[in-house]
Design a protein around this motif. Structure first.
Motif, short mmCIF file in Angstrom:
data_model
loop_
_atom_site.label_atom_id
_atom_site.label_comp_id
_atom_site.label_asym_id
_atom_site.label_seq_id
_atom_site.Cartn_x
_atom_site.Cartn_y
_atom_site.Cartn_z
N LYS A 10 8.20 4.84 -2.70
CA LYS A 10 7.79 6.10 -2.08
C LYS A 10 7.70 7.21 -3.15
O LYS A 10 8.18 7.05 -4.28
CB LYS A 10 8.80 6.46 -0.99
CG LYS A 10 8.74 5.50 0.23
CD LYS A 10 9.70 5.96 1.32
CE LYS A 10 9.60 5.09 2.56
NZ LYS A 10 10.50 5.57 3.65
N HIS A 49 -0.18 3.25 9.21
CA HIS A 49 1.01 2.56 8.69
C HIS A 49 2.23 2.81 9.56
O HIS A 49 2.99 1.89 9.87
CB HIS A 49 1.28 3.03 7.25
CG HIS A 49 2.56 2.53 6.67
ND1 HIS A 49 2.73 1.22 6.25
CD2 HIS A 49 3.75 3.14 6.44
CE1 HIS A 49 3.95 1.06 5.79
NE2 HIS A 49 4.61 2.21 5.89
N TYR A 50 2.45 4.07 9.95
CA TYR A 50 3.63 4.44 10.73
C TYR A 50 3.28 4.64 12.20
O TYR A 50 3.80 5.56 12.84
CB TYR A 50 4.25 5.73 10.16
CG TYR A 50 5.16 5.50 8.96
CD1 TYR A 50 6.17 4.54 8.98
CD2 TYR A 50 5.05 6.30 7.82
CE1 TYR A 50 7.01 4.35 7.88
CE2 TYR A 50 5.90 6.12 6.73
CZ TYR A 50 6.88 5.14 6.77
OH TYR A 50 7.73 4.96 5.69
N MET A 66 5.54 11.68 2.53
CA MET A 66 4.77 10.52 2.07
C MET A 66 3.45 10.92 1.39
O MET A 66 2.84 10.12 0.70
CB MET A 66 4.50 9.56 3.24
CG MET A 66 5.75 8.91 3.80
SD MET A 66 6.55 7.70 2.68
CE MET A 66 5.48 6.28 2.92
N ARG A 86 14.31 -6.38 2.96
CA ARG A 86 15.02 -5.39 3.79
C ARG A 86 16.50 -5.36 3.40
O ARG A 86 17.13 -4.31 3.38
CB ARG A 86 14.89 -5.74 5.28
CG ARG A 86 13.49 -5.64 5.84
CD ARG A 86 13.05 -4.24 6.13
NE ARG A 86 13.73 -3.65 7.26
CZ ARG A 86 13.41 -2.46 7.77
NH1 ARG A 86 12.42 -1.75 7.24
NH2 ARG A 86 14.08 -1.97 8.79
N THR A 92 18.28 2.56 6.46
CA THR A 92 17.35 3.69 6.32
C THR A 92 17.96 4.92 5.65
O THR A 92 17.36 5.54 4.78
CB THR A 92 16.81 4.09 7.71
OG1 THR A 92 16.26 2.92 8.34
CG2 THR A 92 15.75 5.17 7.62
N HIS A 120 9.88 1.52 0.94
CA HIS A 120 9.56 0.98 2.26
C HIS A 120 9.50 -0.53 2.13
O HIS A 120 9.03 -1.05 1.12
CB HIS A 120 8.19 1.49 2.74
CG HIS A 120 7.65 0.71 3.90
ND1 HIS A 120 8.02 0.98 5.19
CD2 HIS A 120 6.81 -0.36 3.95
CE1 HIS A 120 7.41 0.11 6.00
NE2 HIS A 120 6.67 -0.71 5.26
N SER A 122 8.41 -3.92 4.86
CA SER A 122 8.00 -4.33 6.21
C SER A 122 9.19 -4.90 6.98
O SER A 122 10.05 -5.56 6.39
CB SER A 122 6.91 -5.40 6.13
OG SER A 122 5.85 -4.99 5.29
N ASP A 123 9.22 -4.66 8.31
CA ASP A 123 10.40 -5.06 9.08
C ASP A 123 10.26 -6.41 9.80
O ASP A 123 11.21 -6.87 10.44
CB ASP A 123 10.81 -3.96 10.06
CG ASP A 123 9.76 -3.68 11.12
OD1 ASP A 123 8.77 -4.43 11.21
OD2 ASP A 123 9.95 -2.70 11.86
N GLU A 131 0.57 -4.37 7.78
CA GLU A 131 0.67 -3.34 6.73
C GLU A 131 -0.07 -3.76 5.45
O GLU A 131 -0.71 -2.93 4.81
CB GLU A 131 2.14 -3.05 6.43
CG GLU A 131 2.86 -2.39 7.61
CD GLU A 131 4.37 -2.29 7.42
OE1 GLU A 131 4.88 -2.69 6.35
OE2 GLU A 131 5.04 -1.80 8.35
#
Ligand SMILES: Nc1nc2c(ncn2[C@@H]2O[C@H](COP(=O)(O)OP(=O)(O)O)[C@@H](O)[C@H]2O)c(=O)[nH]1
Ligand SMILES: [Mg+2]
Length: 137
Positions: A10, A49-50, A66, A86, A92, A120, A122-123, A131
């Motif tokens: 970021k 993206h979000y 961002m 992750r 976070t 960031h 991906s989850d 993404e």
């Protein structure tokens, strides 16, 4: 099973010269970097993206953060890399993220409106596919 995830360094991570540190941690873990680029995203890309956050109260400050400078987008490959990155990134909030994680070691609360947390990831594998298609068109 081999899969891919999207990692973003970021704008705070780029400003603080942490690109190499993030990449080193990914590589030391044994994951492969298969694509990488500098990006200055516009608002429509970030909204896409979000998409799950656009109606949240913090979205305007997230957007501003961002868009505050360039980012590095990285396509990372490995077995269970989505979950694995992750775990490397940590939770976070950088103030409470565990020491040893990227966010826990390198992030902190700067008193800004946005949560600046260096990376960031991906989850889920579904999010990763979605993404990666946005950032690596
Ligand atoms: N200011 C603010 N920013 C937030 C908050 N929750 C999340 N964010 C920011 O929005 C990003 C996306 O949120 P989320 O998907 O929940 O967290 P992540 O998957 O761990 O990155 C986070 O990485 C933070 O930069 C919040 O409550 N307040
Ligand atoms: Mg998320």
């Amino acid at each position: 099973m081999t899969e891919q995830t999207l990692v973003l360094v970021k704008p705070d991570g780029v400003r603080r010269n942490l690109i190499g540190e993030v990449i080193a941690r990914i590589e030391r873990k044994g994951y492969s970097i298969v694509d990488l680029k500098f990006v200055q995203p516009n608002e429509s890309l970030l909204r896409e993206h979000y998409e799950e956050h656009v109606d949240k109260p913090f979205f305007p400050s997230l957007l501003e953060f961002m868009m505050s400078g360039p980012m590095v987008a990285i396509r990372v490959e490995g077995d269970r890399v989505v979950e694995g990155f992750r775990s490397l990134a940590g939770e976070t909030n950088p103030t409470t993220a565990a020491p040893g994680t990227i966010r826990g070691d390198l992030g902190r609360d700067w008193g800004t409106a946005a949560i600046e947390n260096v990376v960031h990831g991906s989850d889920s594998t579904l999010s990763a596919e979605r993404e990666l298609a946005i950032w690596f068109k």
